[in-house]
Design a protein around this motif. Structure first.
Motif, PDB file in Angstrom:
ATOM      1  N   VAL A 280     106.873  -2.078  24.722  1.00 35.32           N
ATOM      2  CA  VAL A 280     105.970  -0.864  24.254  1.00 35.32           C
ATOM      3  C   VAL A 280     104.613  -1.722  23.650  1.00 35.32           C
ATOM      4  O   VAL A 280     104.947  -3.012  23.009  1.00 35.32           O
ATOM      5  CB  VAL A 280     106.679  -0.140  23.167  1.00 35.32           C
ATOM      6  N   PRO A 281     103.644  -1.253  23.477  1.00 40.89           N
ATOM      7  CA  PRO A 281     102.503  -1.831  22.858  1.00 40.89           C
ATOM      8  C   PRO A 281     102.683  -1.834  21.442  1.00 40.89           C
ATOM      9  O   PRO A 281     103.316  -0.877  20.931  1.00 40.89           O
ATOM     10  CB  PRO A 281     101.324  -0.767  23.313  1.00 40.89           C
TER      11      PRO A 281
ATOM     12  N   GLU B  56      99.126  -6.035  22.348  1.00 42.60           N
ATOM     13  CA  GLU B  56     100.200  -7.045  22.106  1.00 42.60           C
ATOM     14  C   GLU B  56     101.546  -5.975  22.571  1.00 42.60           C
ATOM     15  O   GLU B  56     101.378  -5.014  22.345  1.00 42.60           O
ATOM     16  CB  GLU B  56     100.506  -7.643  20.881  1.00 42.60           C
ATOM     17  N   GLU B  57     102.457  -6.673  23.114  1.00 46.76           N
ATOM     18  CA  GLU B  57     103.639  -5.846  23.474  1.00 46.76           C
ATOM     19  C   GLU B  57     104.776  -6.492  22.987  1.00 46.76           C
ATOM     20  O   GLU B  57     105.160  -7.696  22.832  1.00 46.76           O
ATOM     21  CB  GLU B  57     103.666  -5.571  25.169  1.00 46.76           C
TER      22      GLU B  57
ATOM     23  N   GLU C 283     109.200   5.536  28.193  1.00 45.53           N
ATOM     24  CA  GLU C 283     107.782   5.181  28.520  1.00 45.53           C
ATOM     25  C   GLU C 283     106.560   5.564  27.785  1.00 45.53           C
ATOM     26  O   GLU C 283     105.687   4.912  27.724  1.00 45.53           O
ATOM     27  CB  GLU C 283     107.648   5.357  30.140  1.00 45.53           C
ATOM     28  N   ASN C 284     106.836   6.418  26.935  1.00 43.81           N
ATOM     29  CA  ASN C 284     105.826   6.913  26.179  1.00 43.81           C
ATOM     30  C   ASN C 284     105.650   6.483  24.455  1.00 43.81           C
ATOM     31  O   ASN C 284     104.894   6.540  23.913  1.00 43.81           O
ATOM     32  CB  ASN C 284     105.737   8.635  25.817  1.00 43.81           C
ATOM     33  N   ALA C 285     106.710   5.687  24.180  1.00 40.46           N
ATOM     34  CA  ALA C 285     106.830   5.182  22.882  1.00 40.46           C
ATOM     35  C   ALA C 285     105.925   3.751  22.836  1.00 40.46           C
ATOM     36  O   ALA C 285     105.398   3.183  23.686  1.00 40.46           O
ATOM     37  CB  ALA C 285     108.398   4.539  22.644  1.00 40.46           C
TER      38      ALA C 285
ATOM     39  N   ILE D 242     109.024   1.947  15.805  1.00 38.78           N
ATOM     40  CA  ILE D 242     108.870   2.333  17.236  1.00 38.78           C
ATOM     41  C   ILE D 242     108.725   3.929  17.168  1.00 38.78           C
ATOM     42  O   ILE D 242     109.425   4.684  16.482  1.00 38.78           O
ATOM     43  CB  ILE D 242     110.095   2.236  18.152  1.00 38.78           C
ATOM     44  N   VAL D 243     107.492   4.673  17.601  1.00 41.75           N
ATOM     45  CA  VAL D 243     107.027   5.650  17.531  1.00 41.75           C
ATOM     46  C   VAL D 243     107.259   6.453  19.127  1.00 41.75           C
ATOM     47  O   VAL D 243     106.777   5.817  19.788  1.00 41.75           O
ATOM     48  CB  VAL D 243     105.827   5.755  16.847  1.00 41.75           C
TER      49      VAL D 243
END
Length: 157
Positions: free
Chosen positions: A33-34, A59-60, A69-71, A92-93
């Motif tokens: 996730v970004p 950065e991931e 996949e939206n987090a 994580i959001v």
């Protein structure tokens, strides 16, 4: 179970101790996730109207949970979220996760301020956000005053 017994269970047919297909280690790398800093989150142009990050080159990180996949991840800065979140913690959001009373959330105001709070109340006329830090007041907003509200699904501690 002893460590050697556990390692025997993990070994593959060829005697390797590589993790089997489908294990956490392999799937986490595929579900990165970004990672965005809170300072960046408040600046215009980094999110769309739904609270999703836009652009490329972030950065991931690999989340330790099954994030959608939206987090995306936010790096906490400052002490306004103490004692729950400290500077440098990663949260994580997931902007698509349902938000309910008592959930920890990240909100962005129309003025660009981004903060983490606990959702105290959400009606058609008011959104009340309880501060994580007892030194800060509870905030009340008209729904139109917030650009977006997203649920925190995981935090590093």
């Amino acid at each position: 179970t002893s460590i050697s017994d556990f390692m025997d269970m993990v070994e593959t047919e060829h005697g390797s101790t590589d993790f089997p297909t489908g294990s956490y280690q392999q799937t986490a790398a595929q579900n990165s996730v970004p990672l965005i800093g809170f300072a960046q989150a408040g600046v215009g142009g980094f999110f769309d109207d739904g609270g999703f990050p836009v652009g490329q080159g972030w950065e991931e990180i690999s989340p330790p949970t099954g994030a959608s996949e939206n987090a995306y991840a936010l790096k906490v800065s400052g002490d306004s979220m103490m004692p729950l979140y400290r500077e440098g913690d990663i949260i994580i959001v997931d902007p698509t996760a349902q938000v309910r009373k008592g959930d920890r959330v990240v909100a962005k105001t129309r003025e660009g301020e981004v903060f983490a709070k606990t959702l105290e109340r959400k009606t058609s006329k008011v959104i009340e956000l309880l501060s994580l830090n007892p030194e800060h007041d509870t905030l009340k907003f008209a729904p139109d005053d917030l650009e977006w509200l997203a649920r925190i699904i995981w935090a590093s501690q």
